[in-house]
Each structure stands twice: as structure tokens, then as C-alpha cells.
Design a protein around this motif. Structure first.
Motif, PDB file in Angstrom:
ATOM      1  N   ASP A   9       3.668 -23.794 -53.387  1.00 18.47           N
ATOM      2  CA  ASP A   9       3.273 -24.215 -54.729  1.00 18.47           C
ATOM      3  C   ASP A   9       2.961 -22.949 -55.507  1.00 18.47           C
ATOM      4  O   ASP A   9       2.101 -22.153 -55.081  1.00 18.47           O
ATOM      5  CB  ASP A   9       2.037 -25.114 -54.679  1.00 18.47           C
ATOM      6  N   THR A  11       2.033 -21.358 -59.315  1.00 20.44           N
ATOM      7  CA  THR A  11       1.666 -21.518 -60.715  1.00 20.44           C
ATOM      8  C   THR A  11       1.535 -20.124 -61.316  1.00 20.44           C
ATOM      9  O   THR A  11       1.239 -19.152 -60.609  1.00 20.44           O
ATOM     10  CB  THR A  11       0.343 -22.287 -60.883  1.00 20.44           C
ATOM     11  N   ARG A  12       1.785 -20.050 -62.605  1.00 25.12           N
ATOM     12  CA  ARG A  12       1.660 -18.766 -63.304  1.00 25.12           C
ATOM     13  C   ARG A  12       0.749 -18.963 -64.493  1.00 25.12           C
ATOM     14  O   ARG A  12       0.931 -19.879 -65.284  1.00 25.12           O
ATOM     15  CB  ARG A  12       3.009 -18.239 -63.754  1.00 25.12           C
ATOM     16  N   GLU A  13      -0.244 -18.099 -64.590  1.00 20.44           N
ATOM     17  CA  GLU A  13      -1.145 -18.070 -65.721  1.00 20.44           C
ATOM     18  C   GLU A  13      -1.045 -16.684 -66.316  1.00 20.44           C
ATOM     19  O   GLU A  13      -1.634 -15.740 -65.796  1.00 20.44           O
ATOM     20  CB  GLU A  13      -2.572 -18.372 -65.274  1.00 20.44           C
ATOM     21  N   CYS A  19      -0.028 -18.431 -55.578  1.00 16.64           N
ATOM     22  CA  CYS A  19       0.943 -18.986 -54.636  1.00 16.64           C
ATOM     23  C   CYS A  19       0.206 -19.568 -53.434  1.00 16.64           C
ATOM     24  O   CYS A  19      -0.674 -18.925 -52.867  1.00 16.64           O
ATOM     25  CB  CYS A  19       1.892 -17.890 -54.156  1.00 16.64           C
ATOM     26  N   GLU A  40      10.792 -16.866 -62.818  1.00 12.41           N
ATOM     27  CA  GLU A  40       9.565 -16.671 -63.595  1.00 12.41           C
ATOM     28  C   GLU A  40       9.299 -15.213 -63.958  1.00 12.41           C
ATOM     29  O   GLU A  40       8.768 -14.932 -65.024  1.00 12.41           O
ATOM     30  CB  GLU A  40       8.362 -17.226 -62.828  1.00 12.41           C
TER      31      GLU A  40
END
Length: 138
Positions: A9, A11-13, A19, A40
Motif C-alpha cells: 500500500d 500513499t504519497r503526501e 509504503c 508517481e
């Protein structure tokens, strides 16, 4: 083609990826991870960026797959990733990080909790954006 084992999983902020790999990985699982990153990273690689790897649900991988994962982190360093915070309280995971990611070119710190890992990464990212740009010529 073999069935994929392992999933991450991601996510990028902003300039930070979080990760969470889950399960035992085979080569197909590692390749899926690479493809997600490649899509990304193009959006952020002009500035320094960072990764937090939360390894609480990561089980393991063969030496060949671990070498492939290590190469992925070297690719990240070559694409302007500078810092990697690893969250794990497992001495085995810490050993694998040192063995397969130690030569990646990233500044790596291992933490036992996400809060301290995020604090460290945010500090690194903030200091990189507040550094004065060097002036050339006179």
C-alpha cells in the motif's frame, strides 16, 4: 507468468511516500511495487523526496527478490530520493535493511514507531526546502 505474492500500500503526501509492504514477496510483487513508484516519482523528482517503509506486515523474500528491492531503492536515490525511514522492531528486518539497502545512496534511519520516523522525515524535508540556493557567477 507467476502469480504475484506480496503487495504494498503506497500513499504519497507531497514529497513523502508512505509504503506498507504486506506478506511475502516474489519477483512479480517487487515489480508491481516498482511500477507504482515509477508512475508517481515523475511528479516529484525535481525536488528532494523521502520514503517511510513500515515493515510490520512484511514477511520476507528470497535473496534474489531482496536484491531487486535493494536495486529499487538505489533507483530512488538516483531520482532525487534522499531519505528512507524504516519502521520495524524486528532485528531480522533491520538486518535485511542493512544488507540490501545499505549501499543504496540514501540516508537511512530505523525506527520502532511511525511517529518518530515521520518527525525525522518531515525535519529532513523541511530543512531541504529552507536551504538557500547557491549563487553562481559574480
Amino acid at each position: 507468468m507467476a502469480k504475484q505474492h506480496g503487495h504494498t500500500d503506497i500513499t504519497r503526501e507531497g514529497q513523502l511516500f508512505v509504503c506498507r509492504p504486506q506478506g511475502g514477496f516474489n519477483m512479480e510483487g517487487a515489480q508491481e511495487y516498482e511500477q507504482t513508484f515509477a508512475r508517481e516519482v515523475v511528479h516529484i523528482k525535481d525536488q528532494p523526496w523521502a520514503i517511510m517503509e513500515v515493515l510490520q506486515q512484511f514477511e520476507a523474500a528470497s535473496p534474489e527478490v531482496m536484491a531487486r528491492i535493494g536495486a529499487q531503492f538505489t533507483w530512488c536515490a538516483q531520482n532525487n530520493c534522499r531519505w528512507l525511514a524504516v519502521v520495524s522492531d524486528s532485528s531480522l528486518m533491520q538486518h535485511l535493511v542493512a544488507q540490501y539497502l545499505g549501499e543504496s545512496g540514501l540516508e537511512i534511519e530505523v525506527f520502532t514507531d511511525e511517529t518518530h520516523a515521520l518527525e525525522w522525515l518531515h525535519q529532513k524535508l523541511e530543512s531541504s526546502t529552507s536551504e538557500p540556493e547557491s549563487l553562481t557567477g559574480s
